[in-house]
Design a protein around this motif. Structure first.
Motif, PDB file in Angstrom:
ATOM      1  N   GLY A 173       0.875  -1.093  -0.116  1.00 18.51           N
ATOM      2  CA  GLY A 173       0.122  -0.055   0.010  1.00 18.51           C
ATOM      3  C   GLY A 173       1.004   1.201  -0.113  1.00 18.51           C
ATOM      4  O   GLY A 173       2.016   1.287   0.101  1.00 18.51           O
ATOM      5  N   ALA A 174      -0.008   2.270  -0.123  1.00 19.08           N
ATOM      6  CA  ALA A 174       0.759   3.401   0.041  1.00 19.08           C
ATOM      7  C   ALA A 174       1.435   3.822   1.306  1.00 19.08           C
ATOM      8  O   ALA A 174       0.891   3.446   2.402  1.00 19.08           O
ATOM      9  N   MET A 175       2.770   4.659   1.222  1.00 17.72           N
ATOM     10  CA  MET A 175       3.587   4.694   2.355  1.00 17.72           C
ATOM     11  C   MET A 175       3.711   6.236   2.905  1.00 17.72           C
ATOM     12  O   MET A 175       3.686   7.227   2.135  1.00 17.72           O
ATOM     13  N   PHE A 176       3.889   6.291   4.268  1.00 12.81           N
ATOM     14  CA  PHE A 176       4.282   7.678   4.721  1.00 12.81           C
ATOM     15  C   PHE A 176       6.015   7.503   4.729  1.00 12.81           C
ATOM     16  O   PHE A 176       6.768   6.659   5.159  1.00 12.81           O
ATOM     17  N   GLN A 177       6.231   8.674   4.304  1.00 13.52           N
ATOM     18  CA  GLN A 177       7.701   9.112   4.311  1.00 13.52           C
ATOM     19  C   GLN A 177       8.231   9.503   5.696  1.00 13.52           C
ATOM     20  O   GLN A 177       7.450  10.323   6.443  1.00 13.52           O
ATOM     21  N   VAL A 178       9.446   9.007   6.022  1.00 10.28           N
ATOM     22  CA  VAL A 178       9.977   9.477   7.347  1.00 10.28           C
ATOM     23  C   VAL A 178      11.371  10.053   6.820  1.00 10.28           C
ATOM     24  O   VAL A 178      12.177   9.822   6.060  1.00 10.28           O
ATOM     25  N   PHE A 232       1.285   0.878   8.902  1.00 12.84           N
ATOM     26  CA  PHE A 232       0.949   2.074   8.397  1.00 12.84           C
ATOM     27  C   PHE A 232       0.277   1.833   6.948  1.00 12.84           C
ATOM     28  O   PHE A 232       1.101   1.215   6.302  1.00 12.84           O
ATOM     29  N   ARG A 233      -0.460   2.612   6.562  1.00 11.00           N
ATOM     30  CA  ARG A 233      -1.097   2.888   5.217  1.00 11.00           C
ATOM     31  C   ARG A 233      -1.455   4.224   4.922  1.00 11.00           C
ATOM     32  O   ARG A 233      -2.399   4.800   5.371  1.00 11.00           O
ATOM     33  N   ALA A 234      -0.846   4.853   3.915  1.00 12.00           N
ATOM     34  CA  ALA A 234      -0.974   6.556   3.617  1.00 12.00           C
ATOM     35  C   ALA A 234      -2.357   6.521   2.674  1.00 12.00           C
ATOM     36  O   ALA A 234      -2.051   7.227   1.372  1.00 12.00           O
ATOM     37  N   GLU A 235      -3.229   5.581   2.737  1.00 14.09           N
ATOM     38  CA  GLU A 235      -4.248   5.773   1.779  1.00 14.09           C
ATOM     39  C   GLU A 235      -5.650   6.662   2.391  1.00 14.09           C
ATOM     40  O   GLU A 235      -5.772   6.496   3.297  1.00 14.09           O
ATOM     41  N   ASN A 236      -5.823   7.313   1.497  1.00 12.87           N
ATOM     42  CA  ASN A 236      -6.851   8.448   1.924  1.00 12.87           C
ATOM     43  C   ASN A 236      -8.163   7.774   1.968  1.00 12.87           C
ATOM     44  O   ASN A 236      -9.258   8.019   1.146  1.00 12.87           O
TER      45      ASN A 236
ATOM     46  N   THR B 179       5.527  12.440   6.564  1.00 12.95           N
ATOM     47  CA  THR B 179       4.731  13.093   5.763  1.00 12.95           C
ATOM     48  C   THR B 179       4.230  12.457   4.277  1.00 12.95           C
ATOM     49  O   THR B 179       4.841  11.197   4.044  1.00 12.95           O
ATOM     50  N   THR B 180       3.239  12.803   3.729  1.00 15.37           N
ATOM     51  CA  THR B 180       2.826  12.427   2.338  1.00 15.37           C
ATOM     52  C   THR B 180       3.335  13.378   1.196  1.00 15.37           C
ATOM     53  O   THR B 180       2.784  12.913   0.067  1.00 15.37           O
ATOM     54  N   LEU B 181       3.774  14.460   1.553  1.00 14.80           N
ATOM     55  CA  LEU B 181       3.729  15.597   0.862  1.00 14.80           C
ATOM     56  C   LEU B 181       4.739  15.098  -0.179  1.00 14.80           C
ATOM     57  O   LEU B 181       5.887  14.462   0.283  1.00 14.80           O
ATOM     58  N   ASP B 182       5.004  15.649  -1.440  1.00 11.82           N
ATOM     59  CA  ASP B 182       5.963  15.553  -2.384  1.00 11.82           C
ATOM     60  C   ASP B 182       7.116  16.610  -2.009  1.00 11.82           C
ATOM     61  O   ASP B 182       6.878  17.583  -2.236  1.00 11.82           O
ATOM     62  N   LYS B 193       5.365  29.415   2.878  1.00 14.41           N
ATOM     63  CA  LYS B 193       5.786  28.246   3.878  1.00 14.41           C
ATOM     64  C   LYS B 193       5.194  26.902   3.392  1.00 14.41           C
ATOM     65  O   LYS B 193       4.292  26.826   2.620  1.00 14.41           O
ATOM     66  N   ILE B 194       5.684  25.907   3.874  1.00  9.69           N
ATOM     67  CA  ILE B 194       4.977  24.386   3.749  1.00  9.69           C
ATOM     68  C   ILE B 194       3.611  24.549   3.786  1.00  9.69           C
ATOM     69  O   ILE B 194       3.196  24.821   5.081  1.00  9.69           O
ATOM     70  N   ASP B 195       2.456  24.132   3.113  1.00 15.92           N
ATOM     71  CA  ASP B 195       1.339  24.218   3.453  1.00 15.92           C
ATOM     72  C   ASP B 195       0.838  22.824   3.949  1.00 15.92           C
ATOM     73  O   ASP B 195       0.440  21.758   3.173  1.00 15.92           O
ATOM     74  N   TYR B 196       1.132  22.533   5.305  1.00  6.38           N
ATOM     75  CA  TYR B 196       0.658  21.307   5.838  1.00  6.38           C
ATOM     76  C   TYR B 196      -0.801  21.048   6.008  1.00  6.38           C
ATOM     77  O   TYR B 196      -1.085  19.918   6.435  1.00  6.38           O
ATOM     78  N   THR B 197      -1.621  21.858   5.675  1.00 10.12           N
ATOM     79  CA  THR B 197      -2.896  21.597   5.603  1.00 10.12           C
ATOM     80  C   THR B 197      -3.214  20.464   4.479  1.00 10.12           C
ATOM     81  O   THR B 197      -4.263  19.757   4.540  1.00 10.12           O
ATOM     82  N   GLN B 198      -2.290  20.400   3.555  1.00  8.26           N
ATOM     83  CA  GLN B 198      -2.561  19.578   2.531  1.00  8.26           C
ATOM     84  C   GLN B 198      -1.674  18.257   2.734  1.00  8.26           C
ATOM     85  O   GLN B 198      -1.629  17.310   2.057  1.00  8.26           O
ATOM     86  N   ASP B 199      -1.014  18.145   4.037  1.00  4.28           N
ATOM     87  CA  ASP B 199      -0.469  16.726   4.367  1.00  4.28           C
ATOM     88  C   ASP B 199      -1.513  15.873   4.947  1.00  4.28           C
ATOM     89  O   ASP B 199      -2.608  16.283   5.042  1.00  4.28           O
TER      90      ASP B 199
END
Lengths: 465, 465
Positions: A173-178, A232-236, B179-182, B193-199
């Motif tokens: 599944g989709a992953m969270f980045q650390v 963990f799954r970063a799925e919406n 994070t799941t941000l690109d 600034k980084i828009d964490y509302t989209q994280d």
């Protein structure tokens, strides 16, 4: 006996020391009464039941009694007496009351009246003080303990697989980045890409989606291991069945064929459910009454019936011949949806079902290939109300066959060298499965939303507390 | 009996069924012999001991025997016979041998000769197959199980506190961002600034450094809880005592004062160590012989002696009067370094020490303030060889006093509303502590490097496997 001479309310209610002086500590659930006598229902979380504290109003300071409202924390010293009206066998006749902490009736959110589960999610820091979440959390504890006990008794070793991982090999599944990079101004390489050599681990890392691959490394040395950790799954997915952070149990066993794996999974689930019936009946009775009146019946049914075992191909035949109108299409090669699984379990067989031998295209690369060239030795355990509760398989132990699948699916070999080494050096037949802990708890508690069986749920846009 | 009629080697070696036919499965540790008879030492991870398989060469295919080298995986059917020379009471006389998997002697890294611990860290996927890591991982399992059993037996509930957290309230150390941000092209607000509302979680999130604050929420409802889960520190510490990912146990108890907390910590540690002595002696004996010849003596010493209990202020006096030359300065108000802790434990008292009542400036905001206005009800348990193994305290249950510290330390109140609610509504005296699981394992196994007591260590620049 607890510190300060306290007895837990669970022990007080079972005590036969009527007439003796005892000390209870806990939180006020309700207070009622008249100008002569007050009745305080006190709970300390050790049991769903309260002890009733009987207060002769004239023996106590009026101001003190006023401060005893729902949510206040008290120490009560008193005489244990037989009860006539409290619903329990004993109650306490108060001699001394000390208030540790008050709870202002105008602002304390957990007043006597019932609250919606949605509202309680917003105050997850307080909801363990309710009957519902006290019951759920005690059952959650009991199930975790039963899991460790089950495996320990059978010589399995608990293996902590890593949470932060450098590879996405399982592809579950989709992953969270650390990362420890400064997102505002990350270091970049000459060609403008993020320079992960400067990240904490010297490369890009993620949160694990499964401990299985590392679990196999353990089984290839210790024979039988299990994991029990967060995944963990970063799925919406904003559904009652999905969490971004959940706990998983993954046993992995050398020298187990698929049938041994099925036997273990069935015995394991029955053992856990029997443990709940043996150790959590008061909490189960509450949940049965309040949320799911077939709960206890369903639990007893599962422990006392053999699970049906059926190849996927036969399941497809049954579904196609059923005449039932499904939302999603049924045909050989397509994955089963929850509605199909529940039809088989709830309508057709009326029993838990273990489906096996799925088409290889809809299952993971590491599953053992059958001689037919089309299916793999997968097994999914399907439960009433829940659908899939366990997914597992015999693993492909043959190096060449495994490599063929890895190549076909274009999985980067550089991420897999250590996994492949188990097939290069002393490979062996082996199997394993994964049980989602919260899925199990949905089944055992009868709760309908997965957010209500974990203390602090993480879902899209929610990471409070 | 295991699937396929296998008996685990641990059970075979204890069996008194001499003369009967048995099946063993496992990995070859060594093969030796002459042209008439071969001796195979087979291990399956169930115990540190091998079963010796005696092979009459003339009864087997020569090609098959050639493929039996160190690391190969075998199924052996044979007769259990009394042993004269193998060091065990029984051995197997082979009738049938099946090779599940070979291990090419030119490429398999774990040949008979000893290997450095540094080298074995590079092949952490294979090191569980060595005596050392088999022993460590079996002890790790036993300690995890003993922890769950200890708390379950005493009515504590296991609480899963969140791994991904939205607040850095505890301030225990540098954090990993989740994070799941690109990262290449993150969304930005109008002011750049980084828009964490989209994280994923609608705000910036991190990996937990401690479950304590959430644990307190549980204790304020269920009385006694414990956590046992992974915790993280993004500190660039490349030492034998630090990991970026490690496991922590954090019990939290309503109605415990600091003395009750000390009593629990001492009883808990002694119980765990006694469990290791009772259940892991063969592995301990191996580690005692190979790594630390005072290991077992030290474990026995700790379980049979009362821990010294001493205020920080008296410890400072002792250290200053000692005449000992320390690398770091000693004076009231400074934190103790490992050298000071070990001096107290190893040189002065020759016993484990619980230090209490530290200056509030060097301890966390949530610790209960003493009437002297200078110290807090902290307690650190100091062990020989390890230094601090447990850190804990009574918690400040008074809302105003807690708020004063939060304001003084400029901790953002918006991250703390839920924690403060426990002091607003039904507060109670309570206490808790944290035990680093790998610190415990360093003590129990005698290993010198924390990377060698966890299956897959995560440290700066290392997240392999």
């Amino acid at each position: 006996m607890q510190p300060g001479g306290r007895l837990k309310i669970k022990d007080l209610l079972r005590s036969n020391s009527v007439g003796s002086e005892v000390t209870a500590k806990g939180w006020v659930r309700t207070k009622r009464g008249n100008k002569n006598v007050a009745f305080i229902a006190l709970n300390d979380g050790s049991t769903i039941n309260n002890i009733q504290v009987v207060v002769e109003v004239s023996n106590f300071n009026e101001e003190l009694l006023k401060q005893i409202t729902t949510g206040a924390c008290l120490k009560v010293v008193g005489t244990l007496v037989e009860s006539v009206g409290s619903g329990q066998s004993v109650e306490m006749l108060a001699k001394e009351i000390e208030i540790y902490g008050t709870a202002d009736a105008n602002t304390y959110p957990l007043q006597k009246k019932g609250h919606s589960l949605e509202f309680l999610r917003e105050i997850a820091h307080l909801r363990p003080r309710t009957n519902t979440f006290g019951a759920v959390l005690r059952i959650r504890h009991a199930m975790a303990y039963a899991i460790h006990k089950y495996f320990n008794d059978r010589g399995f070793f608990y293996l902590h697989t890593p949470i932060i991982t450098g590879s996405d090999a399982e592809g579950a599944g989709a992953m969270f980045q650390v990362t420890t990079l400064d997102l505002n101004n990350p270091p970049r390489t000459e060609d403008g890409k993020i320079d992960y050599t400067q990240d904490f681990f010297g490369k890009s890392t993620n949160l694990t989606v499964s401990g299985q691959l590392e679990g196999e490394l353990g089984a290839m040395a210790l024979s039988e291991i299990y994991t029990f950790g967060p995944t963990f799954r970063a799925e919406n997915s904003n559904t009652p069945r999905h969490l971004a952070e959940f706990w998983m149990i993954e046993p992995e066993m050398a020298f187990y064929e698929i049938v041994d794996n099925m036997n273990l999974a069935e015995d394991f689930l029955k053992n856990l459910i029997q443990y709940a019936l043996d150790n959590c009946m008061e909490d189960l009775e509450f949940l049965n009454k309040m949320y799911d009146e077939e709960l206890i019946e369903r639990l007893k049914f599962v422990v006392s019936n053999d699970f049906v075992r059926l190849p996927y191909t036969e399941a497809i035949d049954i579904l196609m011949a059923s005449g039932h109108k499904f939302e999603f299409p049924v045909s050989w090669g397509l994955d089963l949806q929850s509605e199909h699984e529940r039809y088989l379990v709830e309508k057709h067989f009326m029993k838990p079902v273990i489906l096996t031998d799925y088409p290889k295209e809809i299952k993971a690369f590491y599953m053992k290939q059958n001689p037919d060239g089309k299916t793999v030795r997968a097994m999914d355990v399907l439960f009433p109300k829940i659908g899939e509760i366990i997914g597992g398989s015999q693993r492909e132990e043959n190096y060449e066959k495994l490599m063929d699948r890895i190549t076909e699916l274009e999985i980067p070999e550089k991420d897999m060298w250590w996994y492949l080494d188990t097939r290069r050096f002393g490979t062996a037949p082996h199997s394993g499965f994964g049980l989602g802990f919260e899925r199990l708890l949905l089944f055992v508690t009868g709760m309908g939303n997965i957010r209500d069986v974990i203390p602090f749920p993480r879902t899209p846009n929610t990471a409070e507390f």
